[in-house]
Each structure stands twice: as structure tokens, then as C-alpha cells.
Design an enzyme around this catalytic site. Structure first.
Site, mmCIF file in Angstrom:
data_model
loop_
_atom_site.group_PDB
_atom_site.id
_atom_site.type_symbol
_atom_site.label_atom_id
_atom_site.label_comp_id
_atom_site.label_asym_id
_atom_site.label_seq_id
_atom_site.Cartn_x
_atom_site.Cartn_y
_atom_site.Cartn_z
ATOM 1 N N ASP A 6 0.857 -1.184 0.000
ATOM 2 C CA ASP A 6 0.000 0.000 0.000
ATOM 3 C C ASP A 6 0.892 1.233 0.000
ATOM 4 O O ASP A 6 1.587 1.515 0.978
ATOM 5 C CB ASP A 6 -0.901 -0.019 1.239
ATOM 6 C CG ASP A 6 -1.941 1.085 1.249
ATOM 7 O OD1 ASP A 6 -1.755 2.095 0.532
ATOM 8 O OD2 ASP A 6 -2.936 0.950 1.991
ATOM 9 N N HIS A 7 0.865 1.978 -1.092
ATOM 10 C CA HIS A 7 1.775 3.118 -1.241
ATOM 11 C C HIS A 7 1.401 4.300 -0.355
ATOM 12 O O HIS A 7 2.160 5.263 -0.231
ATOM 13 C CB HIS A 7 1.819 3.564 -2.708
ATOM 14 C CG HIS A 7 3.167 4.061 -3.140
ATOM 15 N ND1 HIS A 7 4.057 4.657 -2.280
ATOM 16 C CD2 HIS A 7 3.779 4.051 -4.343
ATOM 17 C CE1 HIS A 7 5.149 5.006 -2.922
ATOM 18 N NE2 HIS A 7 5.015 4.637 -4.194
#
Length: 485
Positions: free
Chosen positions: A456-457
Site C-alpha cells: 500500500d503506497h
């Protein structure tokens, strides 16, 4: 006839709304005891056995195997003995099951897997007929009402009280539905004071709210007077739904098969769609020479503490991930959208994606980082064996913080895995192949695999993700480096 009790389908997970009855384990006329499994139900997360909260004789099975039933719907009627329910009411207390909690030994040596749901040990009291529906009930009166006519038409109106176990109130949705059904007669009797609540399921209520339609002014066209989407759309003058505007499906071709999407597959599909379009995914890849790990595996498997335990490459990948997560704790976190906070977890609940006949499930090993290599091997073996048998307990399906998906067992090199909802990282482990590799300045055949890390950036930036993946790869390439972690 003695006192009849109806057992309603409880919420066996975290807010589940329905379950499919896979098979009945009892038949009409059978004598059952408290905690004896009644039926096997497949929910959106796992298949579980529902234990009986009553002791008595089965008088009716209200649904057949294969039926999908809403939470709060009666599924079985049990004669618990005592005075007739239509008598003076003296049998109310006699209808209560024996003391005990679900989870103890059940007949046949089995253990009931429905956690936190069981008979209450306090004195039974019938609910007052003027009881109001709780504000947080979560179900309309029709939400849990089956349109199939019950096999026993004379079953009395019976409700059960939710049980608190370990500080958790269970059966909340079933209790809310029961309160709604029981309060209905009193609302009808008090028509001059309060209008009866219209029968409509939650999606229809939301549609009515969005379109500004007053449900109390409608007459339902569904079975039993239930208000349907079409009733609401007609009252609002809205166009037909998208489904209604679609052309009729083409005639089935030879050999075509249609498989209903429900249970585990339905939940997985919804979860993957939500994850893919909620968390911004980034995937990085790494090719690793794991020849040393393969040689270490043979030596480890020969040690006495690993006797009878499968020592697989997945075990070393899991251990490498746990060591790397201890070095980069931010990877073991989740995004709290409501609070706009990042939650960094204090322990790694390691999920292992497992393919089962019912679909993909991801049970997890709680606090896997505290386990030794031998303990981790045993936990992984038990987890996957239970999942493939369809017997994973609901508590093993929740609370995961990181996941490994072993696509290598299918001969696949790698892929771009989708995050398990609520997690920030998932590692895909590919097949180990003998390939030409430059080793000590010469091209030699080596054991090589590929890793793919999706993250998850919002939480993990490129640098952190790269360092974490590089550490996992380094531990697999040279397991001795674990001494430096």
C-alpha cells in the site's frame, strides 16, 4: 407437546448477514444435547458447525441443505420438554439449556467451533411484548424472514437472549431480528399510537431514502407484503433498474455451466475489488538464488525436532519475512480510513493464502514472530491442512496483518498479488527452478526463484518497500545472514 424452541441462525463472524446450510447433522425425531452440532454452515469466511443451545428432540428442520439463510432466521425447532408452551407459562424456565459454553467437548469427540455463542447460564425470562427495537439492530423485520413456509406451522414465538462471553456480545443481529418480530403484534395493537414498520430489506430501505420515498405509504408486492425495489422505483417514478434494462441473456451454448457466486467466493470477490480500488498498489519484483536455502532445508529436515513436520521452502520464506518485518515494522501496518491514522501492529499475524474447493481463504498464524522455526513449521502445516479441509475456525480468518501467497506450488514464476483487505503488504513466492546463474564469476546451474511484493503506497513508499524486499531476498540467498538481524 412440550415447550418448543426455535434456533435462529447466529452471526458467526464479524457482521455476516447470511450463510448457506451445507448439510444437516441431525434429523427430525433425533434427540440432541447442548453443544451437539446441528448443521454445517458456510459463511463468507469459512465452513463452521453450529452447536445446539438446547437439549431436546428435533421437531422440524425449517430449511433444506443448500439454502442460503439470512442471519436471525429460524432454522430448526427443538422440543425441550416441560409444560406446553400454550399453557400457563410455567415452562418458560424449563426451556433453558443446561449450563455451559460453546467450545467444550461435543458428542462424538468433536469440539464446537462456533466461538462465543452458547446457552446462557442465568435464569430465563421472556422478553416483554412491548420491547422496542434497538436503535442499532442492523436488521429490519423482513431482513431475516425466510419466504419458505416452515415445516412446523404451530411453532411458538420464541426468542433468545444474547450471551456475553469474554466481553463480547454475540448474536446481536439475531436478537435484533427477534425483537423486531416479537414487537410486531404489539405495534399492530397500538395502531392508534404508532404505525407498524414496513417490511423491506436494508438495500430497499436505502433506495427509498435516496429517492425520498416514504415506505409506510407503500403496499409491498413481494411475498408476505414485502416492499421490493420495483415498488420503490414505481412510487418515485424512477426508471427501471440497470438489471431490468439489460437484454435477456443469450441462449446457453452446449456444455455451458453457471455457478452461483456465494459463500467464500462471494466474499473473496468483494474483498478483492474493494482492496484493488481502495489501496494504491505498488508491486516490486526480485529474482533470488536460493541454492543455499535449498541445501539448508535438507539439513534442517534431518534434525530430530523436525521429525514428522514438513520442512518446505514456504517455511523459510515465512521466517525471512518475519525477520525482515521486525527490522522494518512500518511494513506490518494498516490504514485506518475513519481515523485517518496509520496503525502499526505490535505483532505479525501471518496469513497464508490457501486454495480450497470453496475458493481462496487466508487463515493466519497469530503472533508468528514469537515462534521458533519448528513451531512455525507445525503451525503452517496445521493451518493449510485445516483450510483445505474447509474446517478453518472463524477466529483464524480475522486479524491478519501480512500475507504470503505461494504461487510456486502451481509451477508459476510470480504474479502481482492483491492486498488482503486491512493489510499493507503481501508477498508472492514463485516456483524454484534450476537456471543458469553467474556464481563466483562463472555461469553455473543454480536454484532460482522470483519474489513479488505488493504494498500500500499510502503507508509504504518505494524505499521502504525496496529495503524490505531486499532483506527477504538476502535471507533466502544466504540464511546465515539471519544472525546479523
Amino acid at each position: 407437546m412440550g415447550t418448543l424452541k426455535q434456533f435462529r441462525l447466529p452471526d458467526v463472524g464479524e457482521g455476516l448477514t447470511e450463510g448457506e446450510i451445507l448439510q444437516w447433522l441431525v434429523a427430525v425425531g433425533d434427540t440432541v444435547t447442548v453443544n451437539q452440532p446441528l448443521c454445517e454452515v458456510e459463511t463468507a469466511k469459512a465452513a463452521v458447525e453450529l452447536p445446539s443451545p438446547y437439549a431436546g428432540t428435533v421437531t422440524a428442520l425449517l430449511h433444506e441443505a443448500g439454502d442460503t439463510v439470512d442471519v436471525g432466521t429460524p432454522i430448526i425447532t427443538i422440543d425441550v420438554g416441560g409444560p406446553d408452551a400454550a399453557g400457563d407459562g410455567a415452562g418458560d424456565g424449563a426451556a433453558e439449556p443446561a449450563a455451559g459454553l460453546i467450545g467444550g467437548a461435543a458428542p462424538g469427540g468433536r469440539t464446537a467451533v462456533l466461538v462465543g455463542y452458547g446457552p446462557r447460564t442465568t435464569e430465563a425470562r421472556r422478553r416483554p411484548r412491548r420491547a422496542a427495537v434497538p436503535a442499532d439492530a442492523g436488521h429490519s423485520p423482513a431482513a431475516g424472514v425466510s419466504q419458505r413456509p416452515p415445516l412446523l406451522a404451530t411453532a411458538p414465538d420464541v426468542t433468545t437472549k444474547p450471551v456475553r462471553h469474554g466481553g463480547l456480545e454475540v448474536g446481536r443481529q439475531a436478537e435484533a431480528h427477534a425483537a423486531s418480530v416479537e414487537a410486531a403484534p404489539s405495534r399492530a395493537a397500538e395502531a392508534g399510537r404508532r404505525r407498524p414498520r414496513p417490511l423491506a430489506k436494508p438495500p430497499v430501505r436505502k433506495l427509498a431514502k435516496d429517492l425520498g420515498v416514504d415506505l409506510t405509504a407503500l403496499t409491498g408486492s413481494g411475498d408476505g407484503g414485502v416492499i421490493t425495489r420495483a415498488d420503490v422505483q414505481q412510487a418515485a417514478g424512477a426508471p427501471a433498474s440497470v438489471t431490468e434494462l439489460r437484454p435477456a441473456p443469450a441462449a446457453a451454448t452446449a456444455g455451458e455451466q453457471r455457478i452461483p457466486v456465494k459463500g467464500v467466493r462471494k466474499h473473496t470477490a468483494a474483498a478483492m475489488v474493494a482492496s484493488a480500488f481502495t489501496a494504491p498498489h505498488v508491486t516490486e519484483f526480485l529474482t533470488v538464488d536460493v541454492t543455499r536455502m535449498v541445501k539448508l532445508r535438507s539439513r534442517i529436515a534431518a534434525r530430530p525436532e523436525f521429525a514428522g513436520v514438513k520442512v518446505s521452502p514456504l517455511l523459510f520464506v515465512a521466517k525471512a519475512l518475519l525477520l525482515a518485518a521486525a527490522r522494518h515494522p512500518m511494513v506490518n501496518s494498516s490504514w485506518d480510513e475513519a481515523a485517518q491514522e496509520i496503525v502499526v501492529h505490535g505483532q505479525v499475524n501471518l496469513g497464508i493464502a490457501a486454495a480450497t474447493p470453496r475458493g481462496l481463504v487466508v487463515p493466519n498464524v497469530k503472533d508468528a514472530g514469537r515462534l521458533s522455526l519448528a513451531e512455525l513449521a507445525g503451525a503452517l502445516a496445521q493451518l493449510t491442512e485445516t483450510a483445505r479441509a474447509g474446517r478453518t475456525a472463524p477466529e483464524d480468518m480475522t486479524g491478519g496483518t501480512m500475507t504470503i501467497t505461494n504461487v510456486g506450488v502451481f509451477g508459476v514464476d510470480t504474479g502481482t498479488p492483491i492486498l488482503n483487505p486491512g493489510e499493507s503488504a503481501i508477498l508472492a513466492f514463485g516456483a524454484i527452478r534450476e537456471m543458469p546463474w553467474v556464481h563466483k564469476g562463472k555461469v553455473r546451474p543454480r536454484q532460482v526463484t522470483q519474489l513479488a511484493l505488493s504494498f500500500d503506497h499510502r503507508i509504504i513508499d518505494g524505499e521502504l518497500g525496496s529495503r524490505f524486499l531486499a532483506d527477504v531476498g538476502a535471507l533466502l540467498a544466504d540464511p546465515g545472514t539471519a544472525l546479523a538481524f
